[in-house]
Design a protein around this motif. Structure first.
Motif, PDB file in Angstrom:
ATOM      1  N   GLU A 138      -4.797  -3.257   4.342  1.00 41.82           N
ATOM      2  CA  GLU A 138      -3.671  -2.976   3.459  1.00 41.82           C
ATOM      3  C   GLU A 138      -2.497  -3.889   3.803  1.00 41.82           C
ATOM      4  O   GLU A 138      -2.302  -4.245   4.955  1.00 41.82           O
TER       5      GLU A 138
ATOM      6  N   ALA B 136       0.815  -1.216   0.000  1.00 40.18           N
ATOM      7  CA  ALA B 136       0.000   0.000   0.000  1.00 40.18           C
ATOM      8  C   ALA B 136       0.848   1.266   0.000  1.00 40.18           C
ATOM      9  O   ALA B 136       0.367   2.330  -0.374  1.00 40.18           O
TER      10      ALA B 136
ATOM     11  N   ARG C  74       3.280   4.252   7.334  1.00 39.13           N
ATOM     12  CA  ARG C  74       1.848   4.411   7.099  1.00 39.13           C
ATOM     13  C   ARG C  74       1.116   4.707   8.401  1.00 39.13           C
ATOM     14  O   ARG C  74       0.268   5.590   8.466  1.00 39.13           O
TER      15      ARG C  74
ATOM     16  N   TRP D 243       0.557  -6.312   7.669  1.00 35.15           N
ATOM     17  CA  TRP D 243      -0.678  -5.761   7.131  1.00 35.15           C
ATOM     18  C   TRP D 243      -1.430  -5.039   8.224  1.00 35.15           C
ATOM     19  O   TRP D 243      -1.147  -5.171   9.393  1.00 35.15           O
TER      20      TRP D 243
ATOM     21  N   ARG E  15      -7.103  -0.965   8.095  1.00 31.36           N
ATOM     22  CA  ARG E  15      -7.051  -0.358   6.754  1.00 31.36           C
ATOM     23  C   ARG E  15      -7.179  -1.383   5.638  1.00 31.36           C
ATOM     24  O   ARG E  15      -7.331  -1.015   4.481  1.00 31.36           O
TER      25      ARG E  15
END
Length: 67
Positions: free
Chosen positions: A51, A31, A62, A45, A49
């Motif tokens: 992602e 992502a 992130r 992950w 989200r």
């Protein structure tokens, strides 16, 4: 032309203890970086989200809003 599952990304549902394959494929895209991550190498992950991330550093970026 038919595509094999190694030619296209998988669609996954991320859970706290693993993930479920919704649509078959060989990889998912990070992502943050956009790089392909083979499913057998996927370790990071976000359940919230939904992602995938290629590395713990990218996941942290992130999470901190730097990506």
């Amino acid at each position: 032309m038919l595509m094999s599952s190694s030619d296209r990304p998988a669609t996954l549902h991320f859970d706290h203890n693993g993930f479920r394959v919704i649509s078959p494929g060989y990889f998912v895209l990070c992502a943050v970086s956009g790089e392909p991550i083979p499913l057998d190498g996927l370790r990071y992950w976000s359940v919230t989200r939904q992602e995938a991330y290629a590395s713990p550093e990218l996941a942290t970026q992130r999470l901190l809003g730097k990506a």
